[in-house]
Write a protein that holds these residues in place. Structure first.
Motif, short mmCIF file in Angstrom:
data_model
loop_
_atom_site.label_atom_id
_atom_site.label_comp_id
_atom_site.label_asym_id
_atom_site.label_seq_id
_atom_site.Cartn_x
_atom_site.Cartn_y
_atom_site.Cartn_z
N GLU A 147 0.82 -1.22 0.00
CA GLU A 147 0.00 0.00 0.00
C GLU A 147 0.85 1.26 0.00
O GLU A 147 0.61 2.20 0.76
CB GLU A 147 -0.99 -0.04 1.19
CG GLU A 147 -1.89 -1.29 1.11
CD GLU A 147 -2.63 -1.64 2.39
OE1 GLU A 147 -2.58 -0.84 3.35
OE2 GLU A 147 -3.25 -2.71 2.42
N THR B 78 -14.43 6.87 -1.33
CA THR B 78 -14.96 5.56 -1.72
C THR B 78 -14.95 5.42 -3.24
O THR B 78 -14.54 4.39 -3.79
CB THR B 78 -16.40 5.40 -1.19
OG1 THR B 78 -16.40 5.68 0.21
CG2 THR B 78 -16.92 3.99 -1.42
N GLU C 160 -12.92 2.76 -5.77
CA GLU C 160 -13.53 2.00 -6.88
C GLU C 160 -12.85 2.31 -8.20
O GLU C 160 -12.48 1.42 -8.96
CB GLU C 160 -15.02 2.32 -6.97
CG GLU C 160 -15.83 1.44 -6.04
CD GLU C 160 -17.21 2.01 -5.75
OE1 GLU C 160 -17.73 2.79 -6.59
OE2 GLU C 160 -17.75 1.69 -4.68
N GLY D 146 -9.62 0.66 -8.47
CA GLY D 146 -9.67 -0.80 -8.35
C GLY D 146 -9.00 -1.32 -7.09
O GLY D 146 -8.43 -2.42 -7.09
N LEU D 147 -9.08 -0.56 -6.02
CA LEU D 147 -8.46 -1.00 -4.77
C LEU D 147 -9.49 -1.70 -3.89
O LEU D 147 -10.57 -1.16 -3.68
CB LEU D 147 -7.85 0.19 -4.01
CG LEU D 147 -6.79 0.99 -4.77
CD1 LEU D 147 -6.28 2.14 -3.89
CD2 LEU D 147 -5.63 0.11 -5.21
N ASP D 148 -9.13 -2.84 -3.40
CA ASP D 148 -10.05 -3.67 -2.61
C ASP D 148 -9.99 -3.24 -1.14
O ASP D 148 -8.95 -3.37 -0.50
CB ASP D 148 -9.60 -5.13 -2.78
CG ASP D 148 -10.42 -6.08 -1.92
OD1 ASP D 148 -11.41 -5.61 -1.31
OD2 ASP D 148 -10.06 -7.27 -1.87
N THR D 149 -11.09 -2.77 -0.61
CA THR D 149 -11.08 -2.30 0.78
C THR D 149 -11.11 -3.47 1.76
O THR D 149 -10.93 -3.28 2.96
CB THR D 149 -12.29 -1.37 1.06
OG1 THR D 149 -13.46 -1.99 0.53
CG2 THR D 149 -12.09 -0.01 0.46
N ASN D 150 -11.30 -4.68 1.27
CA ASN D 150 -11.24 -5.86 2.15
C ASN D 150 -9.87 -6.53 2.14
O ASN D 150 -9.70 -7.61 2.69
CB ASN D 150 -12.29 -6.89 1.73
CG ASN D 150 -13.68 -6.36 2.00
OD1 ASN D 150 -13.91 -5.76 3.06
ND2 ASN D 150 -14.59 -6.53 1.05
N LYS D 151 -8.95 -5.90 1.47
CA LYS D 151 -7.59 -6.45 1.39
C LYS D 151 -7.03 -6.63 2.81
O LYS D 151 -7.19 -5.75 3.66
CB LYS D 151 -6.74 -5.44 0.60
CG LYS D 151 -5.32 -5.81 0.34
CD LYS D 151 -4.69 -4.70 -0.54
CE LYS D 151 -3.21 -4.87 -0.65
NZ LYS D 151 -2.49 -4.63 0.58
#
Ligand SMILES: Cc1ncc(C[n+]2csc(CCOP(=O)(O)OP(=O)(O)O)c2C)c(N)n1
Ligand SMILES: [Mg+2]
Length: 886
Positions: free
Chosen positions: A842, A868, A872, A875-880
């Motif tokens: 990150e 937010t 999107e 393309g970043l996954d917030t559950n990473k």
């Protein structure tokens, strides 16, 4: 086969051998034995394996040289030194301050040191470089005691043993940082003395071969037998054997004990060490028995005494000394009736007094003399058998003796009697433990002065500054590196190579530069230097190198400038230390550059790096191929994201993480100025990286000043408007920061300033100093830290991103006037593409962008939903998962 099936035949062989030895000498006997052994092995049979000699003195009685000293006077001098050493520790521990100190170790090695001081160790003079003595760390009281008798230290200093804070006292152990005119080498961290001594001898030879110093210096390292269990103690001995370092002596005090108990209770440490050193090509001189044993050995016609010596283990030898003469008669001699007979006319007291070699000046002198003058061109180890706590009734050969710090009045009286010093019972009973120094015109003082004058002066002694004055290149001289690289994409490691090559060719200091690599030059693109500057080898090059027909061939040369130390980070670091302290030890300044994989630096050799600070080393450590995500293909054990945190723990280590060639050149030039021209006691740690990109050029002096201080403004992008952020970048991550700045400007309409941070460590040190100054001057106008000074008035939250752990950049938090957010590479590295890794940790442009937007949302400048949306969009996954957990 142990049993002799044909004694008559055996005797014939022995007689033949005796006759050869008598008539034709040892060389011929050795030749015949070698021929016999070749014959056996060529017939396919095993040759008896013998790496050891029997447990007896290496030097025969009839080979001992005449003792040149006055033994009686020396004994008296030694006794007063021994008394003062004990008095110092006992006095220090009467106060209740729990200062600690050691009694027993020096008592076991006093004779070893005395022989050196009286007869061998030369101080540096105009014509002699001087000997370098690595004193065993925790016998420091013994060395202070001698300096006190010599009049070099005062009673007040002795009384302040281990009271270092107010500057009046003596350091607990040899610490050049605390006693810069006295101690040369920090040794008390076990194992650092031996490896440093080996590489000191190696660098000494390098300098001799380059005709930079006078020949004739010697390195003496005094070590404990327990200490030899450290991997650093034995790990480099083969280098000394291979390079024929006959300028090196180890003296191992084999008192058979370490801190908790015996070193080898069930074995024999002397024999074990003998085998290892012989295997590594060293001369081994065993000093096992003192002269009182000579008569017994002479009377032992059947070799039974030798047999008993060979079979007894160290645990028993310790118990004999601890339990006394009667016990020894029963348990040692009593095993064989013939041996009991041998000592029947000796009293128990006589048996107790059968001395060990390391306490016998005649035997020790003979060993030292052999090491110096009869060494076959090889290093020598002297294995001196002694008794721990020698002469201290309360602790002699007792398991607890290492920790003994306090003695009762009765113990002191007994020890006083043994030393024969004129101290009264009344004084001891009144709780005084006076030091003793004879009058200046006493025979003892005359003796000491004469002997030290003959050897060039007093030791220990350290030179705090070199006398030679050198001029270093200016920053303009590095213009090839400080200018814009144009379309060319280069790495900071390449930029470093250019700086180094230029320095090696520099007319003023080129011959002072010492590049050091541990088998990794090709990784850093340094192989071109092999042919150009040569790899040092004491043999030159005795073979035609495989790549001789190529431009950049592997050139070994006795005048080679590069130290290629093999896969041996501790050894390379020890070479660096020896070169980095040459200003002090040889009065000759060198500028070593040790270039290594940053991961295999501080965490691998951390204790040597810490010792470098104590030693006031001056030179450069280059952590090449650094950065947790920049060195991408090698994985978890290679990818360093914390060396700056480790380096920052060393007070005089100045650290930088560079993004561009001009930063590197500015820092190296400044380092040269500080360390060489100004002789400031700092050393530099610089990380370089192997990612290629275009480099801008150095703009002005203000920028150069910022580079040195730790940060400067690289992109001045904030004009009018509310949506503004400040980005900080360093190392290769700077490229991501600059890309993020573009994205924020182009896609989110955010105005951005970009700061290049070359050293969070330097910024923090300066700011902490400002805080402290303000604390001490409550009414004065507060001094602003440099971080605050440059950041105040700047608009927008601050986001920092680096290839290092968040803690590294977090250090400056207090002085950043704005909201401060840190991205970093906490967690285990792994192999993948740089892009993948930077996403994983990150710290890439996308993550920097969302971090900046979130900071703007936090302060209410934009809405949270815009963040937010950015997640999107990018393309970043917030559950990473958090990278530190996977
Ligand atoms: C790296 C390291 N580990 C532990 C210690 C603590 N320590 C100091 S002296 C000592 C025992 C030393 O025994 P030896 O080397 O046999 O020396 P002696 O005192 O017997 O001469 C120990 C464990 C230390 N100084 N350094
Ligand atoms: Mg020991």
């Amino acid at each position: 086969m142990e049993h002799d099936i044909d004694p008559i035949e055996t005797q014939e062989w022995l007689d033949a051998l005796a006759s050869v030895l008598r008539e034709e000498g040892n060389d011929r006997a050795q030749f015949l034995l070698k021929r016999l052994s070749d014959e056996v092995s060529s017939s396919g049979e095993d040759v008896p394996f013998a790496i050891n000699t029997p447990f007896r003195n290496t030097i025969r009685l009839d080979e001992e040289p005449k003792y040149p000293g006055d033994n009686e006077l020396e004994r008296k001098i030694r006794a007063m030194i021994r008394w003062n050493a004990v008095a110092m520790v006992v006095r220090a521990n009467k106060s209740g301050d729990d200062l600690g100190g050691h009694i027993s170790s020096f008592q076991s090695s006093a004779t070893l040191y005395d022989i050196g001081f009286n007869h061998f160790w030369r101080a540096p003079t105009a014509t002699h470089p001087g000997d370098m003595v690595y004193f065993q760390g925790h016998i420091a009281p013994g060395i202070y005691a001698r300096s006190f008798v010599e009049g070099r230290l005062t009673e007040e200093q002795l009384d302040n043993f281990r009271r270092e804070v107010d500057g009046k006292g003596l350091s607990s152990y040899p610490h050049p940082w605390l006693m810069p005119d006295y101690w040369q080498f920090p040794t008390v961290s076990m194992g650092l003395g031996p490896i440093q001594a080996i590489y000191q001898a190696h660098v000494m030879r390098y300098l001799e071969n380059h005709e930079k110093i006078e020949k004739g210096g010697r390195v003496w390292a005094f070590l404990g037998d327990g200490e030899m269990d450290e991997p650093e103690s034995l790990g480099a001995i083969s280098l000394a054997g291979r390079e024929h370092l006959d300028n090196l002596n180890f003296v191992i005090n084999c008192n058979l004990q370490r801190l908790d108990g015996p070193v080898r209770g069930n074995g024999k440490i002397v024999q074990e060490l003998e085998g290892m050193f012989r295997g590594a090509g060293w001369n081994v001189v065993k000093v096992i028995w003192g002269r009182h044993w000579d008569k017994l050995f002479a009377a032992d016609k059947k070799g039974l005494l030798q047999k008993r010596m060979d079979e007894v283990v160290d645990g028993e030898l310790q118990a004999y000394k601890s339990h006394g003469g009667a016990y020894t008669r029963e348990h040692f001699f009593g095993k064989y009736p013939e041996l009991a007979e041998l000592v029947k006319d000796l009293s128990d007291e006589d048996i107790y007094r059968l001395n060990r070699g390391g306490h016998d000046p005649y035997k020790v002198y003979a060993a030292f003399q052999k090491a110096v003058s009869d060494n076959n061109g090889q290093p020598t180890v002297i294995l001196a058998h002694t008794v721990k706590g020698y002469g201290i009734e309360a602790g002699e050969a007792k398991n607890m003796t290492h920790s003994l710090k306090k003695l009762s009045v009765d113990d002191l009286k007994t020890f006083r009697d043994r030393c024969g010093v004129p101290i009264s019972d009344e004084d001891l009973e009144a709780g005084k433990i006076p030091f003793y120094r004879p009058s200046e015109n006493s025979p003892e003082m005359q003796y000491i002065r004469n002997h030290r004058n003959n050897l060039g002066g007093y030791l220990p002694m350290r030179r705090a500054k070199a006398e030679d004055k050198l001029e270093v290149p200016t920053l303009e001289d590095f213009s090839a590196v400080t200018k814009d690289s144009g379309d060319r994409e280069i790495s900071t490691t390449m930029a470093f190579n250019r700086v180094l090559t230029q320095l090696l060719k520099d007319k003023k200091i080129g011959n002072r530069i010492v590049p050091i690599v541990p088998d990794e030059a090709r990784t850093f693109g340094m192989e071109g230097m092999f042919r150009q500057f040569g790899i040092y080898s004491p043999w030159g090059q005795t073979y035609i190198p495989q790549d001789k027909n190529q431009v950049m061939w592997y050139k070994e040369d006795v005048k080679g400038q590069i130290l290629q130390e093999g896969i041996n980070e501790s050894g390379a670091m020890s070479s660096w230390i020896a070169a980095a302290t040459a200003y002090s030890t040889y009065n000759y300044q060198l500028v070593p550059f040790y270039v290594y994989y940053s991961m295999f630096g501080f965490q691998r050799i951390g204790d040597l790096a810490w010792a470098s600070g104590d030693l006031q080393a001056r030179g450069f450590l280059i952590g090449a191929t650094s950065g947790r995500t920049t060195l991408n293909g090698e994985g978890l054990q290679h990818q360093d994201g914390h060396s700056h945190i480790l380096a920052g723990t060393i007070p005089n280590c100045v650290t930088y993480d560079c993004s561009y060639g001009y930063e590197l050149a500015t820092i190296v030039q400044d380092g040269l100025k500080r360390m060489v021209e100004d002789q400031e006691n700092v050393f530099y740690y610089i990380t370089t990286l192997n990612e290629n990109y275009q480099h801008p050029g150095l703009v002005d002096d203000k920028m150069a000043d910022g580079i040195k201080k730790g940060m400067y403004l690289l992109e001045d992008g904030v004009k009018k408007g509310k949506k503004t952020v400040q980005l900080m970048g360093s190392g290769s991550i700077m490229q991501e920061v600059r890309a993020a700045a573009e994205m924020l400007r182009d896609n989110w309409g955010v105005q951005v300033d970009v700061w290049a941070v070359t050293s969070y460590n330097e910024l923090t040190r300066e700011a902490l100093d400002a805080d402290r100054e303000n604390l001490l001057n409550p009414e004065a106008k507060p001094r602003e830290s440099y971080v605050t000074e440059v950041m105040k008035g700047r608009r927008g939250p601050v986001i920092s991103a680096s290839d290092y752990m968040k803690n590294y950049a977090n250090q400056i938090r207090k002085w950043v006037p704005q909201e401060y957010h840190v991205l970093g590479t906490d967690g285990f590295g792994r192999s993948d593409s740089r892009a993948q890794l930077r996403h994983f940790f990150e710290v890439d442009r996308n993550w920097i962008t969302v971090a900046a937007l979130k900071a703007l949302a936090d302060e209410g400048t934009i809405e949270a939903k815009e963040v937010t949306a950015a997640f999107e969009k990018l393309g970043l996954d917030t559950n990473k998962p958090n990278p530190v957990t996977v």
